[in-house]
Write a protein that holds these residues in place. Structure first.
Motif: not given
Ligand SMILES: Cc1cc2nc3c(=O)[nH]c(=O)nc-3n(C[C@H](O)[C@H](O)[C@H](O)COP(=O)(O)OP(=O)(O)OC[C@H]3O[C@@H](n4cnc5c(N)ncnc54)[C@H](O)[C@@H]3O)c2cc1C
Lengths: 866, 403, 123
Positions: B357-358, B52, B67, B355, B60-61, B65, B196
Motif C-alpha cells: 500500500f505504501k 477491474e 501503514v 507491504w 488488497n488496496s 492496514t 481478464v
C-alpha cells in the motif's frame, strides 16, 4: 411431608418469613426443574399448567420449590389462579414466567410443546382453546433483594430478571439516546458502556446489581479507560454432530430431527446468553457466553436465526419512544409500555415522527395519501421483517445450512426518502444521494463511501434500506455486501481467551542458570543465558582459563539405515561417505536455491549411522526437512530428533582438557574428533570442536542428568576459577574466529560464495546435493557482494552499520565487537565488490575500516588444537 | 452526521469499453490505478484502460492496514519507499482531495537481544539512506507512547526499539478513488466488472486481452492483479517466483483518540494503530499455508488479541468489530518485482506482499515512467524480474515483518 | 491428576514390521509406524539392524483419568479425545501426546522443554 430435609427447610422459612409452621404446604419442582433459578434470580413470578392437572391449586397456598436433585430452594405463595384458554394467555405472562427474552412469543414457543405433551398424557387433544391454569405467585423466602445499578451516574433500581435495556426503560430512560428499540440484538440503539465495556448490547445483557452503565447509543463514540481491568475470560471447546443456532420453532424442529437421526446436537440462542460471533472453517462457531468464550466444533451447522424486524427510516426515526412489535411485547409484559403509546398497523410506514428527543406525534398517510398526524408518547411499529442471515452468509462454502425465515428472501422496503439510514454511523439518505451522484453506485463502493453498514450492527438494521435505495436509483437489485465475522463484537480479552503466546523452550539447566544470576533471553525459540552479569569476565575465562556453556539447544539428530550415506550425500554440500567414524565434520545446509539456511556438524557412528547437529534456530525445522527429503528421495533411513532428549555442555578454554582429565576423561579427543566417555559419572558423547577459538569439548548427555553434570564440572573446575559463559560472550568469542552465525551473518539469499565459504561445498564430490544445480548456475555469474572481515580502531560500531565508500552505502556490518585481546574492533560485514574485488577500506561510523583476512585471532588454529 | 462520508471525490465512469487501447492495465487496485494516473498526468498517455473484474480497491488496496513507512532493510528499498512517503505527504495537494493522510510515526519494539540487534541495524541503515529512524530506549518509548506496558505483561519486556517519525497512515479507499478520479478526469477508462480471462499474443508479443466484455487490443498490457499475479503471468508464459498467502487483519469499534503512533513488535509479531475515525486496526503475520482463500480464521484473531493486549493492556475491553483477509503476492526475497518480464508487451507490478500500500505512489510513478520511456525507471531498476536469474536478489528483512 | 514431572523413556525407531513384532509389557506409545516410545527403561531389541534404541529424556509425564483428560482437552484444545488409543495435538499452545487406555487411565506427555509452561498453562 415425608422428606425431612424439605421439612427442615420449611421450618426455617417459616421462622424467617413469620409463617405458622403448621400451615400446610406443597413441594414440587418445575418442568424442567432448573427454572427455579429464575424465581430466585430471574424475576419469575408465574407458572402455568394444563387446567385438567391443576384442580387442586388455589390462591393462598404455599409451596416449597425443589431443584433437579429434589433439594428445597425457596418458598412461594400462590397469589392468584386463573383458568383461561391457551389462546387467551394473559399479556403479562411472557414477562412473569421469566423465560427466554420474557416475550409472549417465547412463552408460546416453550409452552405449546409442553401443553401438547400434557394433553397427550391425559388423553386430550391440544387446541387453541385448551384450558390452561395461569398462576401468579410471590417469593416468600428467601426474600429477593431489591437490586440497583448505576446509570449515567445515578442509582436506579431494577427488577431481577431485567435486561439492562429493560432496567433503563423501567427507570424512564431510553437505553441509548433514541431510535427504535428492537430488544433483540439487531439494532445499535441500546448500546451502552457496561462496566467499562463500550458497545455492549443492553438488551442482551442481564442487569446485575452494582453494574455501572453509561448510555452510549447508536453512533456514540466511547472513551477507552486508561487502565483496563484484567478480567480473566474462560474458554471451552464442545464437539457435536449438529450445531443449531436459534432455538425458535424452526431451530428446535431441526434439532429434534437431528437427534432423532441419532446425531449429537448443541443448540445455541442469544436469549440464553449464547451469542454466536462468527462462523469459521471447520465449521467452528465462536460463541460469547457470560461464562466465557465457547468454541463449538460441529460436523454441520444449522442456522435458524429467524428474521429481524425492519427499522423505520424517516425524519424523526432517531427519537425515543419507538418500538418494534417484538420489543413492545417485552415491555408491555413488564408493564413498561406507557399509556398513550399507539400501534401502527402492519406495514404502515410513518412519513415522519415528531418530537424533541422523544416522540410526541407520528405522521402517516391515509388511504388517499393525505398526511394524518396522531399525537402519542410512543409508537409501536409493525414493518415486517428481513432474514437475520449474516451468520448463514458467513458460512457460505461450509457445511452450514440456513432454515426457516433466515433463509427466506424478503421484499425490499420502499426506498428511503429522508432520515438516518445507518444509525451506527449516522449516515442519512442525503448522504446516500450525494455519494450516488458522485459515481459510487455498486454496493461495496457505496458502503465504503458512506460507511453505512460498517458499525456495530454490521448492516443488520440498514442493509434492506441500502439495497432498496440502490435498486430504486439503479434499477437492479444488488446483492448484500460480504458478511464477515464478527457478527457479535467480542472484546479483545474474549478473543484472546484460551490463546497463549508461543511457548519458549527451556533446557534442563534453566533453573541452574537462574540460580547463577543469569539474564535469560529468548533466542531461536529457547530461553538462553545471555549473560551471568560480567560478559567480559566470561569472555576472559574462555580465553585464559576454563568455562562452561549450555549448548543443549543445538539441534541433534540420529540417522541410520541402509541409505544413510546416500541420503546425507544428497542433503549436504560436503562429502559424507568418506567421513571416518570418530570424526567431526562441519557442514552447511543449503536449500534448493543454493542459499545457506543452517549449519552444524556431521559425526559418523558407524557405517550406516550418523549423528548430526543443527543450530538452535534451525533445529525445529531440521527434522521436517530431513523427513521430507528422505521421502522425496525414497531413501530407507530411520530418523530420530534428539534435541529435547540430550543436554549439551560446552567445556572450553585453554584449561578445558586438563579439567576433563580430572573428571574422568583420560584422553580427551583431538580437534574435530569425537569419543564416548563417562565424565563426572555421566555417560557423554564428547565432540571436540572450536567455535570459541579455544579447545572446546561439547558433552552431549541424557538431559535428565544435565544439572548433575553441570554442578560436577563447576565443582571440579573451582580451583581453575571456572565460570559459565553466556550467549553474549559466546557471540564475541566466535566472532574473533570469524565463525558466522546463520541468521545473523547471513541473509535469506546468502550462497556459500557470498559468505566466503566455498570451501564448505564440494561440487565435485560425485553426488548430486540440494542446491547444487542452483550453485552451478550462479557460479557462472560474477559475484556482487561478500562477507568480509574488517577491523576498526576504537569501539565497536553498531551491528548493522552501513559501510560507506565515497558517501554511498556499499554494505553493512553484520557482527561487531571490540576485542580485548586484539585491542580493536573486529567486524563481519557484507561488502559490495567493485570491479570484482572488495575495496581495501570502507568508512564505518566515521572511521576507516580495513578489510582483513579471517579469522581475526589465531589464524593458524594453534590455540584451538592445543 | 457522518463526517466520514465521501464528499469530494467523484468517479466519472466511461460509458463503453473500447476495443483497443494503447495501454491496458489489468487490476484496479492502487498500483494499477496509480500507474494509469501517472501515465496520464506525467506522460500525457491517456489512451489507457484499467480493467477491474470486481470493483476498484476491492483487492488488497481496500483491505490493508494503511501503514506508510520507509524504514526498510536495504538501500534500494529505503530509497524507493522514501520516495513513496514523500509522494504520500503531497497526495492531498496533488489530488485536491482529502485522503486522511496522517503522519504519526512508527514505533518498532524489540523484546529480545536478537531483535534489538535488528532494530539497531535498521536505524543505522535507514539513517545512512536518508530515511530518519532513531534507536530508542524504553524510556523514550514510554514518552512517545505511554500506552505501552514496558514490562510486556511481565513476559515480553521492552528492551528498546526504533522510531521512524515520518511513518503515516491514509484512508486506503480514498487513495484508490483519488487515483481513479484523477486518471478518469484525463480520459483514462476505468472499467469495473471487467475481468481478464486470457491474453492474446502475436508471436512472442502480448497484443491484447480477452475479457468478460470481449477482446481488447493493447499496445502494452500491464499486470497489476495483486494476489493473482501468477495466474495472469502464466498466460503470458511468464513464471513468477511468487506464492500467494492470505493475510488477515481486524478492526475494533471506534473510540476517542488515544493512540498516536503506529506500534509494531517484531518479537510478538503484531502491529496496531488507531485510525482517524478512532478504530484500532491490527494485524500480524501471513498465514503459513499458501492459498487464495479470503476466509478469515479465528486463530489469528485470537493470537493478535493476545499479543495486542500483552503490549497495550488498555485495549483489553475494546470490542472487535470485524476481521477480513487479503491475498498477498509474496516474493522469495521480500522485495517487489516490477517492470519488464522478458515477454514483449507485458509488464508487471507484483511482489507487494504485505507491504505494497505504501508503495502505490512511487510504484505507479516509476512503472508509468518505465512504460512511457521504454526503460526501467532508476528507482525500480533493482527490482526487475531478471534479478532472480542474475543472482541479484534483494533480500529485505525490513519488509519481512509485514505491513 | 498428578503434577507433570520429567520422566525417562526408551525410544525405538525401527522398520514398522520390526516394531509390530516387538513384545513388551511397558506402557507404549506408537508415535508413528516407525517410531515407538516406551515409558521407563526398557530393554528391547527390535529385529532391524538399523534400529535406533536409546534412552529418551525428552518428556514430562502427567497421569490422570480419561475423564480428566477429556476435560483438560475441552478447556485447552480444539480436538477431542478418542475413547482409547493415542492422540496428539496442541493444548494451550503446547504440543502434547495423550495415551488413553480402555480401563480409563490416561497419560499426558509433554516435551520436557515445555514442562514449565505446562505447569503454568495446564493447571
Ligand atoms: C490485511 C492486509 C494488511 C496490509 N497492510 C498493509 C500496510 O499496512 N501497509 C502496506 O503498505 N501494505 C499493506 N498490505 C499490502 C497491500 O494491501 C498490497 O500490497 C497492495 O494493496 C497491493 O496493491 P495492488 O494494486 O498490487 O493489488 P490489489 O489492490 O489487490 O489489486 C489487484 C486488483 O486486481 C483485480 N484482478 C485480479 N485478477 C484480475 C483479472 N483477471 N482481471 C481483472 N482484474 C483482476 C482484483 O480484483 C484487485 O482489485 C496489506 C495487505 C493485507 C491483505
Amino acid at each position: 411431608m415425608a422428606d425431612e430435609g424439605i421439612d427442615a427447610f420449611w421450618r426455617l422459612a417459616c421462622a424467617g418469613a413469620e409463617i405458622d409452621p403448621a400451615t400446610p404446604y406443597d413441594a414440587w419442582s418445575f418442568a424442567p426443574p432448573p427454572l427455579v433459578d429464575l424465581v430466585l434470580h430471574g424475576g419469575k413470578r408465574a407458572t402455568s399448567g394444563l387446567a385438567a392437572e391443576c384442580h387442586d391449586d388455589v390462591a393462598g397456598g404455599y409451596s416449597v420449590l425443589l431443584d433437579a436433585a429434589g433439594g428445597p430452594v425457596c418458598v412461594i405463595r400462590t397469589t392468584s389462579v386463573e383458568v383461561a384458554s391457551y389462546r387467551d394467555v394473559p399479556p403479562d405472562f411472557g414477562w412473569l414466567e421469566g423465560e427466554g427474552d420474557r416475550s409472549l412469543r417465547y412463552w408460546r414457543l416453550v409452552h405449546e410443546p409442553f401443553l401438547r405433551e400434557r394433553c397427550l398424557a391425559n388423553g386430550l387433544e391440544f387446541a387453541d382453546d385448551t384450558l390452561v391454569s395461569y398462576q401468579r405467585f410471590e417469593l416468600v423466602w428467601p426474600a429477593a433483594p431489591a437490586p440497583t445499578l448505576t446509570a449515567d451516574g445515578r442509582e436506579i433500581a431494577f427488577a431481577s430478571g431485567d435486561s439492562v435495556a429493560v432496567a433503563l426503560v423501567r427507570s424512564g430512560l431510553h437505553p441509548g439516546h433514541g431510535g427504535t428499540l428492537c430488544l433483540a440484538g439487531d439494532c445499535p440503539n441500546c448500546l451502552c458502556v457496561i462496566d467499562d465495556v463500550a458497545y455492549s448490547r443492553a438488551c442482551l445483557t442481564p442487569a446485575v446489581a452494582g453494574m455501572r452503565i453509561e448510555r452510549q447509543g447508536a453512533g456514540g463514540t466511547a472513551v477507552v479507560p486508561a487502565v483496563a481491568a484484567d478480567r480473566a475470560v474462560g474458554s471451552r471447546h464442545l464437539h457435536c454432530d449438529v450445531a443449531v443456532i436459534g432455538r425458535g420453532a424452526t431451530g428446535r424442529a431441526a434439532g429434534d430431527e437431528a437427534r432423532a437421526a441419532g446425531r449429537s446436537v448443541i443448540e445455541l440462542d442469544q436469549l440464553n446468553g449464547e451469542e454466536v460471533a462468527g462462523v469459521y472453517q471447520g465449521p467452528r462457531l465462536l460463541v460469547r457466553t457470560p461464562s466465557g468464550l465457547l468454541h463449538v466444533h460441529a460436523v454441520e451447522v444449522i442456522v435458524a436465526t429467524g428474521a429481524s424486524e425492519e427499522q423505520p427510516v424517516c425524519p424523526g426515526s432517531d427519537l425515543a419512544g419507538l418500538y418494534t412489535a417484538a420489543a413492545a411485547e417485552v415491555l408491555d409484559g413488564a408493564g413498561l409500555l406507557p399509556a398513550g403509546t399507539i400501534r401502527l398497523g402492519a406495514g404502515v410506514r410513518p412519513v415522519r415522527f415528531e418530537g424533541d428527543g422523544a416522540v410526541t406525534g407520528v405522521v402517516t398517510l391515509d388511504a388517499s395519501g393525505v398526511e394524518v398526524r396522531q399525537p402519542c408518547v410512543g409508537v409501536v411499529l409493525d414493518l415486517g421483517s428481513h432474514p437475520r442471515d449474516s451468520l448463514a452468509r458467513q458460512g457460505a462454502g461450509l457445511p452450514v445450512r440456513a432454515v426457516g425465515s433466515c433463509a427466506e428472501i424478503s421484499a425490499l422496503p420502499p426506498a428511503p426518502a429522508a432520515g438516518v439510514v445507518c444509525a451506527c454511523t449516522g449516515t442519512t439518505v442525503d448522504d446516500l444521494a450525494s455519494v450516488w451522484e458522485r459515481g459510487f453506485q455498486t454496493m461495496e463502493l457505496f458502503k465504503r463511501a458512506t460507511l453505512a453498514g460498517t458499525g456495530t450492527c454490521q448492516g443488520a438494521a440498514c442493509l434492506p434500506h441500502l439495497r432498496a435505495y440502490l435498486a430504486a436509483r439503479g434499477g437492479d437489485e444488488q446483492p448484500a455486501f460480504t458478511a464477515r465475522p464478527l457478527t457479535r463484537q467480542m472484546t479483545m480479552m474474549e478473543a484472546a481467551a484460551g490463546t497463549w503466546h508461543p511457548p519458549t523452550r527451556r533446557t534442563a539447566l534453566h533453573e541452574t542458570h537462574r540460580a547463577l544470576g543469569a539474564r535469560m533471553e529468548r533466542f531461536g525459540g529457547w530461553w538462553r543465558p545471555w549473560t551471568y552479569g560480567d560478559t567480559l569476565g566470561e569472555y576472559e575465562a574462555v580465553r585464559a582459563g576454563v568455562s562452561i556453556g549450555d549448548v543443549s539447544t543445538l539441534g541433534k539428530m540420529l540417522v541410520s539405515g541402509p541409505d544413510a550415506v546416500g541420503f546425507l550425500e544428497r542433503i549436504y554440500p560436503c562429502p559424507v561417505g568418506d567421513l571416518e567414524p570418530g570424526r567431526v565434520r562441519y557442514a552447511l545446509l543449503l536449500d534448493e536455491r543454493g542459499y545457506v539456511f543452517d549449519d552444524g556438524v556431521i559425526i559418523r557412528d558407524d557405517e550406516r549411522r550418523f549423528f548430526l547437529t543443527f543450530t538452535t534456530g534451525g533445529a525445529s525445522g531440521a527434522e521436517a526437512w530431513l523427513r521430507d527429503w528422505a521421502e522425496a528421495f525414497g531413501c530407507d533411513v530411520r530418523l530420530l530428533d534428539r534435541t529435547a532428549a540430550l543436554g549439551a555442555i560446552n567445556v572450553t578454554g585453554p584449561r578445558a582438557a586438563a579439567l576433563l582429565r580430572r573428571c574422568g576423561l583420560d584422553t580427551p579427543p583431538a580437534f574435530l574428533r569425537t569419543a564416548d566417555a563417562v565424565v563426572c559419572g555421566v555417560p557423554c558423547r564428547v565432540l571436540r570442536i572450536g567455535f570459541t577459538g579455544e579447545p572446546s569439548f561439547e558433552l552431549h548427555h541424557d538431559a535428565g542428568r544435565s544439572a548433575e553434570l553441570w554442578e560436577a564440572l563447576m565443582a571440579a573446575g573451582a580451583a581453575d576459577d571456572i565460570r559459565p559463559h553466556g550467549l553474549e560472550a559466546l557471540l564475541a568469542l566466535r566472532l574473533e574466529k570469524g565463525h558466522i552465525i546463520v541468521g545473523m551473518d547471513t541473509d535469506f539469499d546468502s550462497t556459500p560464495r557470498r559468505l566466503g565459504m566455498e570451501w564448505a561445498v564440494r561440487m565435485d564430490k560425485g553426488h548430486d546435493f540440494l542446491g547444487r544445480d542452483a550453485l552451478e548456475r550462479i557460479d557462472r555469474i560474477p559475484l556482487d557482494r561478500r562477507l568480509v572481515g574488517l577491523e576498526v580502531d576504537g569501539d565497536a560500531p553498531v551491528e548493522g552499520a552501513p559501510l560507506l565508500d565515497g558517501g554511498a552505502v556499499r554494505g553493512n556490518v553484520t557482527s561487531a565487537w571490540r576485542s580485548p585481546v586484539l585491542g580493536r574492533a573486529v567486524l563481519l560485514a557484507f561488502a559490495d565488490l567493485v570491479d570484482g574485488a572488495v575495496p581495501p577500506t570502507f568508512e564505518v561510523d566515521g572511521r576507516t575500516a580495513r578489510v582483513v583476512d579471517l579469522p581475526f585471532l589465531d589464524p593458524e588454529g594453534v590455540r584451538v588444537r592445543a | 452526521m457522518n463526517e466520514f462520508v465521501e464528499r469530494q471525490i467523484g468517479l466519472r465512469w466511461p460509458r463503453a469499453v473500447r476495443r483497443s487501447y494503447e495501454v491496458v492495465i489489468v487490476g484496479g487496485g492502487g498500483h494499477g490505478l496509480a500507474t494509469a494516473y501517472y501515465l496520464a498526468t506525467r506522460h500525457g498517455i491517456t489512451d489507457v484502460a484499467v480493467l477491474e473484474r470486481d470493483y476498484i480497491g476491492g483487492g488488497n488496496s481496500g483491505r490493508n492496514t494503511t501503514v506508510i513507512r520507509a524504514n526498510y532493510g536495504i538501500p534500494d528499498a529505503v530509497n524507493f519507499y522514501q520516495r513513496s512517503v514523500d509522494l504520500y505527504a503531497g497526495l492531498e495537494e496533488e489530488f485536491g482531495r482529502a485522503v486522511m493522510h496522517s503522519t504519526r510515526g512508527v514505533l518498532w519494539l524489540a523484546h529480545s537481544e536478537a531483535t534489538l540487534r535488528g532494530e539497531r541495524a535498521r536505524a543505522a541503515l535507514n539513517t545512512a539512506c536518508g530515511a530518519e529512524t532513531v534507536f530508542v530506549g524504553p524510556d523514550e518509548i514510554g514518552t512517545i507512547c505511554p500506552q505501552i506496558d514496558l514490562t510486556g505483561g511481565g513476559t515480553y519486556p521492552v528492551l528498546g526499539g526504533t522510531y521512524h517519525p515520518r511513518g503515516a497512515t491514509a484512508r486506503h479507499d480514498r487513495v484508490v478513488w483519488g487515483y481513479a478520479e484523477g486518471a478518469m478526469r484525463l480520459g483514462v477508462h476505468v472499467h469495473q466488472g471487467v475481468g481478464v480471462t486470457g491474453l492474446h499474443r502475436d508471436g512472442g508479443r502480448v497484443v491484447g486481452v480477452e475479457t468478460t466484455a470481449g477482446r481488447i487490443d493493447a499496445g502494452v498490457v500491464v499486470s497489476a492483479v495483486g494476489g493473482h499475479a501468477t495466474v495472469l503471468a502464466s498466460m503470458a508464459g511468464v513464471v513468477l517466483p511468487i506464492r500467494t498467502h492470505p493475510l488477515q487483519a481486524a478492526v475494533t469499534n471506534h473510540y476517542a483518540p488515544i493512540l498516536d503512533p503506529i506500534v509494531a513488535s517484531a518479537d510478538l509479531l503484531v502491529y496496531i494503530s488507531q485510525t482517524p475515525r478512532g478504530e484500532f486496526l491490527f494485524g500480524a503475520e501471513i498465514d503459513r499455508q499458501a492459498s487464495y482463500s479470503r476466509r478469515s480464521g479465528h486463530d489469528i484473531l485470537a493470537l493478535c488479541a493476545r499479543r495486542v493486549t500483552t503490549l497495550m493492556p488498555f485495549t483489553r475491553q475494546l470490542r472487535i468489530l470485524r476481521q477480513w483477509t487479503g491475498s498477498c503476492d509474496m516474493s522469495p526475497d521480500y522485495s517487489p518485482i516490477m517492470g519488464v518480464t522478458g515477454t514483449d508487451g507485458f509488464l508487471i507490478t507484483t511482489g507487494w506482499g504485505t507491504w505494497g500500500f505504501k508503495a502505490i505512489p512511487a510504484g505507479g510513478e516509476a512503472l508509468a515512467e518505465t512504460i512511457a520511456t521504454g526503460r526501467p525507471a532508476p528507482l525500480i531498476a533493482p527490482f526487475g524480474l531478471d534479478r532472480f536469474e542474475r543472482d541479484r536478489t534483494r533480500a529485505d528483512r525490513g519488509s519481512a515483518g509485514t505491513h | 491428576m498428578s503434577a507433570p514431572e520429567p520422566i525417562f523413556c526408551t525410544r525405538v525407531v525401527a522398520s514398522p514390521a520390526a516394531l509390530d513384532a516387538l513384545a513388551t509389557d511397558a506402557v507404549a506409545l506408537r508415535l508413528a509406524p516407525d517410531d515407538l516410545l516406551l515409558v521407563g527403561a526398557v530393554d528391547v531389541r527390535p529385529d532391524d539392524p538399523d534400529a535406533i534404541v536409546c534412552r529418551d529424556d525428552g518428556w514430562a509425564l502427567r497421569r490422570m483419568t480419561a475423564a480428566e483428560a477429556s476435560a483438560l482437552v475441552a478447556d485447552h484444545g480444539d480436538w477431542s479425545v478418542p475413547p482409547a488409543g493415542i492422540a496428539q495435538g496442541a493444548l494451550a499452545g503446547l504440543p502434547v501426546k495423550l495415551l488413553i487406555d480402555p480401563a480409563g487411565d490416561a497419560l499426558l506427555l509433554v516435551p520436557r522443554p515445555y514442562l514449565a509452561d505446562a505447569v503454568e498453562r495446564l493447571p
